[in-house]
Design a protein around this motif. Structure first.
Motif, PDB file in Angstrom:
ATOM      1  N   TRP A  96       5.917   1.109 -14.772  1.00 24.05           N
ATOM      2  CA  TRP A  96       5.930   1.710 -13.430  1.00 24.05           C
ATOM      3  C   TRP A  96       5.757   0.647 -12.342  1.00 24.05           C
ATOM      4  O   TRP A  96       6.474   0.661 -11.356  1.00 24.05           O
ATOM      5  N   ARG A  97       4.822  -0.275 -12.542  1.00 24.10           N
ATOM      6  CA  ARG A  97       4.566  -1.287 -11.520  1.00 24.10           C
ATOM      7  C   ARG A  97       5.725  -2.279 -11.375  1.00 24.10           C
ATOM      8  O   ARG A  97       6.042  -2.711 -10.266  1.00 24.10           O
ATOM      9  N   ARG A 153      10.970  -8.992 -12.161  1.00 26.89           N
ATOM     10  CA  ARG A 153      10.219  -7.759 -12.396  1.00 26.89           C
ATOM     11  C   ARG A 153      10.932  -6.806 -13.357  1.00 26.89           C
ATOM     12  O   ARG A 153      10.285  -6.238 -14.236  1.00 26.89           O
ATOM     13  N   SER A 205       8.928  -1.830 -12.203  1.00 33.08           N
ATOM     14  CA  SER A 205      10.249  -1.296 -11.888  1.00 33.08           C
ATOM     15  C   SER A 205      10.333  -0.773 -10.463  1.00 33.08           C
ATOM     16  O   SER A 205      11.332  -0.209 -10.070  1.00 33.08           O
ATOM     17  N   ARG A 206       9.327  -1.006  -9.658  1.00 37.03           N
ATOM     18  CA  ARG A 206       9.383  -0.607  -8.242  1.00 37.03           C
ATOM     19  C   ARG A 206       9.993  -1.705  -7.424  1.00 37.03           C
ATOM     20  O   ARG A 206       9.953  -2.841  -7.665  1.00 37.03           O
TER      21      ARG A 206
END
Length: 88
Positions: free
Chosen positions: A84-85, A28, A87-88
């Motif tokens: 954003w998606r 990710r 790196s969570r």
């Protein structure tokens, strides 16, 4: 119509960046990094599109600047969502 094609091209280019991020790392954070790399590349492509509009199509810089912002911001917003998606 041209604007829609350029924006679609940006979305496809983002998909290619994410695909290469997946192929080269697959994690990710690698996908988030690929999306981060996409943003400056897309800014250069959008600026090149503006330059062509000014020099070849005969538009003024004042007419092309709002188009530059729209053409850049939509794929860049998609990249920001991907960053954003992933790196969570």
């Amino acid at each position: 119509m041209h604007m829609l094609l350029v924006i679609t091209g940006g979305a496809v280019l983002l998909g290619l960046f994410l695909l290469f991020g997946h192929l080269w790392g697959g994690t990710r954070p690698d996908l988030a990094l690929a999306a981060k790399y996409f943003i400056p590349v897309w800014l250069a492509v959008a600026a090149l599109n503006m330059w062509v509009g000014v020099t070849k199509a005969g538009y003024s810089v004042r007419e092309e600047t709002p188009i530059l912002f729209i053409v850049f911001l939509i794929p860049a917003a998609l990249a920001a969502i991907a960053i954003w998606r992933f790196s969570r």
